[in-house]
Design a protein around this motif. Structure first.
Motif, PDB file in Angstrom:
ATOM      1  N   VAL A   1      -7.095   9.523   4.129  1.00  0.00           N
ATOM      2  CA  VAL A   1      -5.886   9.024   3.493  1.00  0.00           C
ATOM      3  C   VAL A   1      -6.294   8.235   2.251  1.00  0.00           C
ATOM      4  O   VAL A   1      -7.155   7.359   2.324  1.00  0.00           O
ATOM      5  CB  VAL A   1      -5.073   8.129   4.454  1.00  0.00           C
ATOM      6  CG1 VAL A   1      -3.807   7.626   3.773  1.00  0.00           C
ATOM      7  CG2 VAL A   1      -4.736   8.883   5.736  1.00  0.00           C
ATOM      8  N   HIS A   2      -5.696   8.607   1.122  1.00  0.00           N
ATOM      9  CA  HIS A   2      -5.917   7.899  -0.145  1.00  0.00           C
ATOM     10  C   HIS A   2      -4.770   6.909  -0.329  1.00  0.00           C
ATOM     11  O   HIS A   2      -3.604   7.316  -0.324  1.00  0.00           O
ATOM     12  CB  HIS A   2      -5.911   8.874  -1.325  1.00  0.00           C
ATOM     13  CG  HIS A   2      -7.020   9.861  -1.297  1.00  0.00           C
ATOM     14  ND1 HIS A   2      -7.910   9.985  -2.330  1.00  0.00           N
ATOM     15  CD2 HIS A   2      -7.393  10.776  -0.377  1.00  0.00           C
ATOM     16  CE1 HIS A   2      -8.776  10.932  -2.057  1.00  0.00           C
ATOM     17  NE2 HIS A   2      -8.474  11.431  -0.865  1.00  0.00           N
TER      18      HIS A   2
ATOM     19  N   ALA B   1       0.854  -1.185   0.000  1.00  0.00           N
ATOM     20  CA  ALA B   1       0.000   0.000   0.000  1.00  0.00           C
ATOM     21  C   ALA B   1       0.888   1.233   0.000  1.00  0.00           C
ATOM     22  O   ALA B   1       1.881   1.283   0.715  1.00  0.00           O
ATOM     23  CB  ALA B   1      -0.908   0.006   1.228  1.00  0.00           C
ATOM     24  N   VAL B   2       0.509   2.204  -0.817  1.00  0.00           N
ATOM     25  CA  VAL B   2       1.242   3.456  -0.915  1.00  0.00           C
ATOM     26  C   VAL B   2       0.267   4.593  -0.610  1.00  0.00           C
ATOM     27  O   VAL B   2      -0.850   4.623  -1.137  1.00  0.00           O
ATOM     28  CB  VAL B   2       1.839   3.648  -2.333  1.00  0.00           C
ATOM     29  CG1 VAL B   2       2.562   4.983  -2.440  1.00  0.00           C
ATOM     30  CG2 VAL B   2       2.759   2.497  -2.690  1.00  0.00           C
ATOM     31  N   VAL B   3       0.685   5.521   0.240  1.00  0.00           N
ATOM     32  CA  VAL B   3      -0.136   6.694   0.536  1.00  0.00           C
ATOM     33  C   VAL B   3       0.010   7.680  -0.621  1.00  0.00           C
ATOM     34  O   VAL B   3       1.105   8.168  -0.898  1.00  0.00           O
ATOM     35  CB  VAL B   3       0.288   7.359   1.864  1.00  0.00           C
ATOM     36  CG1 VAL B   3      -0.524   8.625   2.115  1.00  0.00           C
ATOM     37  CG2 VAL B   3       0.151   6.386   3.021  1.00  0.00           C
ATOM     38  N   GLU B   4      -1.108   7.950  -1.296  1.00  0.00           N
ATOM     39  CA  GLU B   4      -1.094   8.894  -2.422  1.00  0.00           C
ATOM     40  C   GLU B   4      -1.478  10.310  -1.997  1.00  0.00           C
ATOM     41  O   GLU B   4      -0.965  11.274  -2.555  1.00  0.00           O
ATOM     42  CB  GLU B   4      -2.035   8.415  -3.527  1.00  0.00           C
ATOM     43  CG  GLU B   4      -1.563   7.145  -4.189  1.00  0.00           C
ATOM     44  CD  GLU B   4      -2.370   6.794  -5.416  1.00  0.00           C
ATOM     45  OE1 GLU B   4      -1.754   6.520  -6.452  1.00  0.00           O
ATOM     46  OE2 GLU B   4      -3.622   6.797  -5.338  1.00  0.00           O
ATOM     47  N   GLU B   5      -2.385  10.427  -1.042  1.00  0.00           N
ATOM     48  CA  GLU B   5      -2.813  11.737  -0.532  1.00  0.00           C
ATOM     49  C   GLU B   5      -3.194  11.578   0.929  1.00  0.00           C
ATOM     50  O   GLU B   5      -3.639  10.505   1.337  1.00  0.00           O
ATOM     51  CB  GLU B   5      -4.051  12.253  -1.270  1.00  0.00           C
ATOM     52  CG  GLU B   5      -3.871  12.579  -2.721  1.00  0.00           C
ATOM     53  CD  GLU B   5      -5.184  13.033  -3.353  1.00  0.00           C
ATOM     54  OE1 GLU B   5      -5.953  13.784  -2.704  1.00  0.00           O
ATOM     55  OE2 GLU B   5      -5.445  12.617  -4.487  1.00  0.00           O
ATOM     56  N   ALA B   6      -3.061  12.644   1.692  1.00  0.00           N
ATOM     57  CA  ALA B   6      -3.510  12.671   3.083  1.00  0.00           C
ATOM     58  C   ALA B   6      -3.856  14.113   3.426  1.00  0.00           C
ATOM     59  O   ALA B   6      -3.068  15.019   3.148  1.00  0.00           O
ATOM     60  CB  ALA B   6      -2.427  12.139   4.013  1.00  0.00           C
ATOM     61  N   ALA B   7      -5.038  14.313   4.004  1.00  0.00           N
ATOM     62  CA  ALA B   7      -5.470  15.668   4.351  1.00  0.00           C
ATOM     63  C   ALA B   7      -6.427  15.617   5.526  1.00  0.00           C
ATOM     64  O   ALA B   7      -7.211  14.672   5.652  1.00  0.00           O
ATOM     65  CB  ALA B   7      -6.168  16.325   3.154  1.00  0.00           C
ATOM     66  N   PRO B   8      -6.366  16.632   6.388  1.00  0.00           N
ATOM     67  CA  PRO B   8      -7.359  16.716   7.455  1.00  0.00           C
ATOM     68  C   PRO B   8      -8.759  16.771   6.843  1.00  0.00           C
ATOM     69  O   PRO B   8      -8.953  17.335   5.757  1.00  0.00           O
ATOM     70  CB  PRO B   8      -7.018  18.036   8.158  1.00  0.00           C
ATOM     71  CG  PRO B   8      -5.590  18.289   7.816  1.00  0.00           C
ATOM     72  CD  PRO B   8      -5.402  17.733   6.430  1.00  0.00           C
ATOM     73  N   HIS B   9      -9.726  16.183   7.523  1.00  0.00           N
ATOM     74  CA  HIS B   9     -11.106  16.214   7.037  1.00  0.00           C
ATOM     75  C   HIS B   9     -11.612  17.650   7.092  1.00  0.00           C
ATOM     76  O   HIS B   9     -11.399  18.343   8.089  1.00  0.00           O
ATOM     77  CB  HIS B   9     -11.978  15.291   7.903  1.00  0.00           C
ATOM     78  CG  HIS B   9     -13.311  15.027   7.323  1.00  0.00           C
ATOM     79  ND1 HIS B   9     -14.330  15.937   7.353  1.00  0.00           N
ATOM     80  CD2 HIS B   9     -13.789  13.937   6.670  1.00  0.00           C
ATOM     81  CE1 HIS B   9     -15.394  15.426   6.757  1.00  0.00           C
ATOM     82  NE2 HIS B   9     -15.087  14.209   6.331  1.00  0.00           N
TER      83      HIS B   9
END
Length: 159
Positions: A119-120, A102-110
């Motif tokens: 987390v995408h 698994a690779v994290v492509e995006e992460a942002a506070p809701h």
């Protein structure tokens, strides 16, 4: 325990390896995807696959199990928004070993729930030959650490 803040863009997680047997493939197909090329080696030999193959959904279930056991079970995961992409890229055959990552492509506070973040992930599995056989993109919701989540102000009780 992994929180939202632990998932940095670009981070890669190895999810482990699972080997599928003919019995696994046929057992899954009996219940969930009873196509002849998943159930019957003779019918499968006459199919365009030329032999028994796992259901793509079986492959996805195996990889999801790896994802949960290796990464999500010990996290503040609060569920998924669903899958944005699912691809069955190559047939999976008896004896194949599925290696997930698994690779994290995006992460942002809701944007509306400051105590959480999204987390995408790109989740893929390759076989023992290094060929990618499965791909999924998904968005998951995670709790944030107390130190990074904004403090909510309590409403004044004396109006």
């Amino acid at each position: 325990m992994r929180h939202f803040e632990h998932f940095r863009v670009g981070s890669t997680y190895e999810l482990g390896t699972s080997r599928l047997t003919s019995e696994d493939i046929i057992g899954y197909a009996r219940v969930w995807d009873p196509m002849p090329f998943h159930l019957d080696p003779g019918a499968a030999a006459r199919s365009s696959f030329g032999g028994l193959v796992a259901s793509g959904w079986h492959t996805g279930a195996v990889v999801m199990g790896q994802f949960v056991r290796s990464l999500l079970a010990d996290s503040t995961c609060q569920g998924s928004y669903g899958m944005d992409e699912v691809r069955f890229l190559r047939p999976v055959r008896p004896g194949d070993e599925l290696h997930g990552r698994a690779v994290v492509e995006e992460a942002a506070p809701h944007p509306r729930r400051p105590e959480t973040g999204t987390v995408h992930f790109l989740v893929e599995a390759s076989n023992q030959h290094g060929e990618t056989v499965y791909r999924m993109r998904t968005r998951l919701l995670f709790g944030r650490t107390r130190s990074s989540a904004p403090v909510r102000q309590e409403a004044d009780a004396h109006h």
